[in-house]
Design a protein around this motif. Structure first.
Motif, PDB file in Angstrom:
ATOM      1  N   TRP A   1      10.343   5.178  -2.314  1.00  0.00           N
ATOM      2  CA  TRP A   1      10.718   3.969  -1.582  1.00  0.00           C
ATOM      3  C   TRP A   1      11.841   4.339  -0.639  1.00  0.00           C
ATOM      4  N   ARG A   2      11.710   3.936   0.617  1.00  0.00           N
ATOM      5  CA  ARG A   2      12.754   4.225   1.614  1.00  0.00           C
ATOM      6  C   ARG A   2      13.283   2.913   2.153  1.00  0.00           C
ATOM      7  N   ALA A   3      14.613   2.773   2.180  1.00  0.00           N
ATOM      8  CA  ALA A   3      15.231   1.537   2.666  1.00  0.00           C
ATOM      9  C   ALA A   3      16.509   1.872   3.409  1.00  0.00           C
TER      10      ALA A   3
ATOM     11  N   GLY B   1       0.842  -1.186   0.000  1.00  0.00           N
ATOM     12  CA  GLY B   1       0.000   0.000   0.000  1.00  0.00           C
ATOM     13  C   GLY B   1       0.876   1.235   0.000  1.00  0.00           C
ATOM     14  N   ALA B   2       0.257   2.383   0.094  1.00  0.00           N
ATOM     15  CA  ALA B   2       1.018   3.623   0.038  1.00  0.00           C
ATOM     16  C   ALA B   2       0.397   4.676   0.927  1.00  0.00           C
ATOM     17  N   GLN B   3       1.233   5.616   1.323  1.00  0.00           N
ATOM     18  CA  GLN B   3       0.802   6.859   1.939  1.00  0.00           C
ATOM     19  C   GLN B   3       1.068   7.978   0.934  1.00  0.00           C
TER      20      GLN B   3
ATOM     21  N   LEU C   1       5.623 -12.591  -4.589  1.00  0.00           N
ATOM     22  CA  LEU C   1       4.355 -12.014  -4.162  1.00  0.00           C
ATOM     23  C   LEU C   1       4.511 -10.545  -3.776  1.00  0.00           C
ATOM     24  N   GLY C   2       5.553 -10.235  -3.036  1.00  0.00           N
ATOM     25  CA  GLY C   2       5.780  -8.847  -2.647  1.00  0.00           C
ATOM     26  C   GLY C   2       6.002  -7.952  -3.851  1.00  0.00           C
ATOM     27  N   SER C   3       6.758  -8.446  -4.828  1.00  0.00           N
ATOM     28  CA  SER C   3       6.985  -7.677  -6.048  1.00  0.00           C
ATOM     29  C   SER C   3       5.676  -7.428  -6.778  1.00  0.00           C
ATOM     30  N   ALA C   4       4.806  -8.458  -6.816  1.00  0.00           N
ATOM     31  CA  ALA C   4       3.548  -8.337  -7.548  1.00  0.00           C
ATOM     32  C   ALA C   4       2.648  -7.271  -6.936  1.00  0.00           C
ATOM     33  N   VAL C   5       2.490  -7.281  -5.611  1.00  0.00           N
ATOM     34  CA  VAL C   5       1.599  -6.296  -4.992  1.00  0.00           C
ATOM     35  C   VAL C   5       2.211  -4.896  -5.024  1.00  0.00           C
ATOM     36  N   ALA C   6       3.528  -4.801  -4.829  1.00  0.00           N
ATOM     37  CA  ALA C   6       4.176  -3.487  -4.874  1.00  0.00           C
ATOM     38  C   ALA C   6       4.058  -2.881  -6.267  1.00  0.00           C
TER      39      ALA C   6
ATOM     40  N   HIS D   1       4.330   7.019  -1.059  1.00  0.00           N
ATOM     41  CA  HIS D   1       5.345   6.322  -0.266  1.00  0.00           C
ATOM     42  C   HIS D   1       4.911   4.858  -0.109  1.00  0.00           C
ATOM     43  N   VAL D   2       5.591   3.967  -0.811  1.00  0.00           N
ATOM     44  CA  VAL D   2       5.150   2.578  -0.964  1.00  0.00           C
ATOM     45  C   VAL D   2       5.754   1.683   0.109  1.00  0.00           C
ATOM     46  N   GLY D   3       4.922   0.799   0.667  1.00  0.00           N
ATOM     47  CA  GLY D   3       5.382  -0.223   1.611  1.00  0.00           C
ATOM     48  C   GLY D   3       4.844  -1.577   1.202  1.00  0.00           C
ATOM     49  N   VAL D   4       5.534  -2.639   1.614  1.00  0.00           N
ATOM     50  CA  VAL D   4       5.133  -3.996   1.231  1.00  0.00           C
ATOM     51  C   VAL D   4       5.449  -4.954   2.370  1.00  0.00           C
TER      52      VAL D   4
END
Length: 270
Positions: free
Chosen positions: A233-235, A188-190, A212-217, A198-201
């Motif tokens: 994206w923040r890492a 999802g995102a903010q 799966l994470g790649s697909a939803v992101a 701002h995307v999170g997974v």
């Protein structure tokens, strides 16, 4: 990224930081923080975008920081020498952005594919039966902010992973993968400053390394770009796997963020 999109990133961070003069030229801008994050906490935050940097500091400290000294605070080693070794350090984290559609094909989830803020954890390979279809990404579907099924997903993951993903703060374009009516991956995102998504997974530990994470992101990113936003994206800098995942989705690293929790009324030492 095109310059127009980079300028949208700069303008968004100017709004987030309350620093209208930041990121307009190479060098460092120091801004006094008007209100602390919470009672009893004093934070200093450094955000770098390209060759420009903004230091957001408590008002009593900001006046003692000239631009040359403040620029050194992007390095935690320098910060500890200047602010005291007892300071808390959050980051550094890389900041990556994209305005480009992600590839249509999926990528295996690397270890630590949560949206990292404190730290990451290795993701074990699923216990499969050798069936190649078992590792293929499932179709993504929508969900709602604060949905109970997302709480269940968060409870199935390490609390630190759930926190890194910012799961509880997602407000837009939430996409999930369901298996047997259970969410096993979600993103999802903010929306920041009306311009950044701002995307999170987050993926269940026993379902990772399957794309799966790649697909939803990717699905979230496409929705955000269709709405006219720039993806963010923040890492944490040491989480190379998360950074590779972002790169596979088209994110380009353009900056860095680090925050320090200050002890008492400590002032910078020159």
């Amino acid at each position: 990224m095109e310059e127009q999109h980079i300028e949208r990133v700069r303008e968004s961070w100017r709004k987030v930081l309350g620093a209208p003069e930041a990121f307009r030229a190479p060098g460092t801008v120091v801004v006094a923080r008007r209100v602390g994050r919470s009672e009893g906490q004093r934070w200093l935050t450094v955000v770098s975008l390209g060759r420009s940097r903004c230091v957001l500091a408590p008002a009593d400290l900001a006046g003692d920081l000239d631009r040359l000294i403040a620029g050194r605070l992007a390095d935690p080693t320098e910060a500890r020498a200047m602010l005291g070794r007892s300071i808390g350090v959050l980051g550094p984290a890389t900041l990556a952005f994209t305005a480009t559609e992600p590839p249509a094909h999926g990528h295996p989830d690397p270890p630590g594919d949560g949206n990292p803020e404190p730290h990451g954890h290795g993701n074990p390979r699923p216990r499969g039966n050798g069936n190649p279809e078992a590792s293929a990404p499932r179709a993504t579907g929508p969900s709602e902010p604060g949905a109970a099924e997302l709480d269940v997903l968060g409870a199935a993951c390490d609390p630190a992973d759930a926190a890194e993903s910012a799961l509880a703060a997602w407000t837009h374009w939430i996409r999930v993968v369901r298996e047997d009516d259970q969410v096993v991956a979600a993103a999802g995102a903010q929306v920041w400053a009306g311009a950044l998504a701002h995307v999170g997974v987050l993926t269940r530990p026993d379902r990772r390394r399957r794309g799966l994470g790649s697909a939803v992101a990717a699905a979230v990113l496409r929705d955000a770009l269709a709405a006219g936003l720039v993806g963010q994206w923040r890492a944490r800098a040491e989480l190379t796997a998360s950074r590779r995942l972002a790169g596979s989705l088209g994110f380009v690293e353009l900056g860095q963020q680090v925050s320090y929790e200050l002890a008492g009324s400590a002032a910078a030492r020159r």
